[in-house]
Scaffold this active site. Structure first.
Site: not given
Ligand code: PLP
Length: 389
Positions: A182, A207, A110, A58
């Site tokens: 981004d 993506k 987005y 983690r």
């Protein structure tokens, strides 16, 4: 292996790879959640950061994740990269670490990003500000209030507006603010914001980086120093990428350049054919010479990308009819995969906005957004023509 002086295709394949004792050409998947140490002193060296090493998955201290992150950093020419469980996870950790004094979001973004910035971060007392790409003169006003982070996409969704990364970065830096781009729509094969002055690059690796619509992941690239402050946020929000997904993403990155090059080429042809079609009112694509953002795109991008938007003549019903008649393009709200997808911003990404706000942002009811995949261009064009006809 340090491949940062090599070409992008070479880096995609070789950067970060570790071979195992059996001669595997690629990094194996280490599913272990924890790693053993020979002594307490050895463990403390890793816990206290004196030595690199695997410790706990983690935390990102896992060989498969290290390997992916080295590749991700190499793709953007960054000193470092952190991998995340999603693009939104990467954004969240970035905003918490570096945006607490205020975040200015420029242009369209987005839907999840807009919701997070507009509704959720203000609930925590984090100020957020919004400017259209045409309102850049207002940036200084917000920076004077002490906003610490400027965030934007380019090209934006869905109008493919091109924002000048160097210009915005220069303005933000004058006021001591950091800049995050981004880069999901462009991908590192077409644009490298860090080389243009940005401090961070964020990706929804779901993506183009993943490229096959079969994984959800995110990435954040930047300097070691700036990413260090993001570390505890990712660790304690628990938004680490899974080793299995990290391996799948590394597999995809090896073909990033060839995939994107083909998507660029097909999108250019589709855009040119659609621009001449009598049933199409307008085509938004940075590679068209008469597109408003073309000159800036040419100066900051190596390719114009696989995303394009059409405005169909007529009204909303005509656009819906066209979309529903497509057979090769699948109706789905994502992008960047090997298969071509179609979506109407008014029904998906910008559905939640009030009609007058959509209008202010130049998003019409007849807009149809295409994500160009790897099918033959002739087949995609034939599908669009029959649907328009
Ligand atoms: C999809 C997307 C995101 C969010 O990514 P997830 O991986 O779905 O969390 C962020 N920015 C852009 C531009 C996107 O297309």
């Amino acid at each position: 292996m340090n491949d940062n002086n090599k070409g992008l295709s070479t880096r995609c394949i070789h950067a970060g790879e570790i071979t195992d004792a059996h001669g595997s050409p690629h990094t194996p998947i280490y599913t272990s959640t924890t790693f053993k140490f020979g002594s307490t002193a050895d463990l403390l060296d890793v816990v206290d950061g004196r030595k690199p090493g695997s410790l706990y998955t983690r935390y990102g201290l896992n060989p498969t994740i290290f390997s992916l992150e080295e590749k991700l950093a190499a793709l953007e020419g960054a000193e470092a990269a952190w991998a995340f469980s999603s693009g939104m996870a990467a954004e969240a950790a970035l905003f918490f670490a570096h945006g607490r004094k205020g975040i200015v979001c420029i242009g369209d973004a987005y839907g999840g990003t807009l919701e997070f910035l507009a509704s959720q971060l203000p609930e925590l007392g984090i100020p957020t500000y919004f400017l259209l790409g045409s309102e850049l003169d207002g940036l200084k006003t917000y920076l004077e209030t002490g906003a610490s982070l400027v965030f934007f996409e380019t090209p934006t969704n869905p109008t493919l507006e091109v924002l000048d990364i160097r210009k915005i970065s220069d303005t933000a830096h004058e006021y001591g603010a950091l800049v995050a781009v981004d880069n999901t729509f462009a991908s590192p094969a077409n644009q490298n914001p860090l080389a243009l002055g940005a401090d961070f690059v964020v990706h929804s690796a779901t993506k183009y980086l993943g490229g096959h619509s079969d994984l959800t992941a995110g990435a954040l690239m930047g300097s070691k120093h700036l990413l260090a402050a993001v570390w505890n946020w990712r660790k304690n929000l628990g938004t680490m990428i899974a080793p299995e997904t990290a391996s799948l993403l590394a597999r995809s990155l090896r073909t990033l350049v060839v995939r994107v090059a083909r998507q660029n080429a097909t999108a250019q042809i589709v855009a040119e054919v659609m621009a001449r079609h009598p049933r199409v009112a307008r085509v938004f694509y940075p590679g068209l010479p008469d597109f408003p953002g073309h000159a800036v795109a040419k100066s900051q991008m190596q390719g114009f990308g696989g995303m394009l938007t059409l405005e169909v003549k007529g009204g909303y019903e005509d656009a819906v009819r066209m979309v529903d008649k497509l057979t090769l393009f699948a109706i789905a709200p994502s992008l960047g995969g090997v298969e071509s997808l179609v979506t109407m911003p008014v029904t998906t990404t910008h559905h939640g906005l009030a009609p007058d706000e959509r209008a202010r942002r130049g998003i019409s009811d007849t807009m149809v957004r295409l994500s160009i995949g790897l099918e033959d261009a002739a087949d995609l064009i034939a599908d669009l023509e029959q649907a328009l006809g």
